[in-house]
Enzyme design. Structure first.
Site, PDB file in Angstrom:
ATOM      1  N   CYS A 109       0.816  -1.210   0.000  1.00  0.00           N
ATOM      2  CA  CYS A 109       0.000   0.000   0.000  1.00  0.00           C
ATOM      3  C   CYS A 109       0.858   1.271   0.000  1.00  0.00           C
ATOM      4  CB  CYS A 109      -0.923   0.004   1.221  1.00  0.00           C
ATOM      5  SG  CYS A 109      -1.947   1.495   1.319  1.00  0.00           S
ATOM      6  N   GLU A 133      -6.854   7.204   7.398  1.00  0.00           N
ATOM      7  CA  GLU A 133      -6.567   8.044   6.240  1.00  0.00           C
ATOM      8  C   GLU A 133      -5.146   8.603   6.345  1.00  0.00           C
ATOM      9  OE1 GLU A 133      -8.382   8.724   3.227  1.00  0.00           O
ATOM     10  OE2 GLU A 133      -9.329   6.925   4.040  1.00  0.00           O
ATOM     11  N   SER A 134      -4.352   8.349   5.292  1.00  0.00           N
ATOM     12  CA  SER A 134      -2.927   8.672   5.342  1.00  0.00           C
ATOM     13  C   SER A 134      -2.673  10.168   5.500  1.00  0.00           C
ATOM     14  CB  SER A 134      -2.221   8.147   4.092  1.00  0.00           C
ATOM     15  OG  SER A 134      -2.694   8.809   2.923  1.00  0.00           O
ATOM     16  N   LYS A 145      -9.730  -9.613   6.092  1.00  0.00           N
ATOM     17  CA  LYS A 145      -9.582  -8.605   7.132  1.00  0.00           C
ATOM     18  C   LYS A 145     -10.075  -9.126   8.477  1.00  0.00           C
ATOM     19  CE  LYS A 145     -10.409  -5.059   3.651  1.00  0.00           C
ATOM     20  NZ  LYS A 145     -11.379  -4.086   3.110  1.00  0.00           N
TER      21      LYS A 145
END
Length: 222
Positions: free
Chosen positions: A14, A66-67, A41
């Site tokens: 990712c 959220e990055s 997951k």
């Protein structure tokens, strides 16, 4: 003041995880990295990730997802600062971070293209974005000159894709873009960028791309 315990929930390929890992490394923050299988997951992950995506940063067990939000949290809480001090320049950097997310979407559309015409069209889209980046870059070595910034943390993972994709064919992305080529090289040599992935990253990416049943994977198998 107690130092919080940080755990970065990640997936090996990712690019958004890599952003967070790079910023953590640039700030010298100790953290644990915990990889998960996004195809299977675990329930505990779904409980902390409302969107079911990586990365998630656990701060003493409290989840931030959220990055971009993770990077801004780290910028707010730890030195050295990776955003410019000037508010206008800071806003400009955040805009280019969003541009980096758009580039990642284009890369995904490229490697998922179902046939050769779509593949070449998406390659042209990427080339157009690269030309825009070339026009925005200064003398380097990084986006803002000598100082490494969060913009660099965003584009390091995106440009890393092409280390593998360029093995497949020459799509003409780099011709006439010397600043972008120099920036790509500088990012690849930065320890935080290089160490944001596992040693087997390139081979894992090759396997991922070959398995997609797309035009690009067809080229890789021929």
């Amino acid at each position: 003041m107690n130092t919080p315990r940080l755990t970065l929930i990640s997936h090996a390929l990712c690019p958004y995880v890599q952003r967070a890992a790079i910023v953590l490394a640039e700030k010298g923050i100790a953290f644990e990295r915990r990889d998960i299988d996004l195809a299977n997951k675990p329930d505990w992950f779904l409980a902390v990730s409302p969107l079911g995506k990586t990365p998630v940063l656990l701060v003493d067990g409290e989840a931030i997802f959220e990055s971009a939000v993770i990077c801004e949290y780290l910028e707010d809480t730890a030195l050295p600062r990776l955003h410019p001090a000037n508010a206008l320049q800071r806003a400009r950097h955040r805009a280019w971070m969003e541009f980096g997310s758009t580039l990642l979407n284009l890369i995904g559309a490229f490697y998922n293209a179902p046939d050769e015409p779509a593949l070449l069209a998406r390659a042209a889209d990427i080339r157009a974005r690269f030309a825009q980046l070339e026009a925005a870059l200064g003398e380097g070595p990084f986006f803002a000159g000598e100082s490494f910034s969060i913009v660099d943390a965003v584009f390091g993972p995106a440009l890393r894709y092409f280390d593998v994709i360029d093995e497949v064919a020459d799509f003409g992305w780099w011709t006439g873009l010397p600043k972008l080529q120099a920036w790509r090289s500088a990012l690849a040599c930065r320890p935080s960028v290089a160490q944001a992935v596992r040693p087997d990253y390139a081979e894992s990416l090759r396997r991922f791309l070959r398995a997609r049943g797309t035009a690009l994977s067809g080229r890789m198998s021929s």
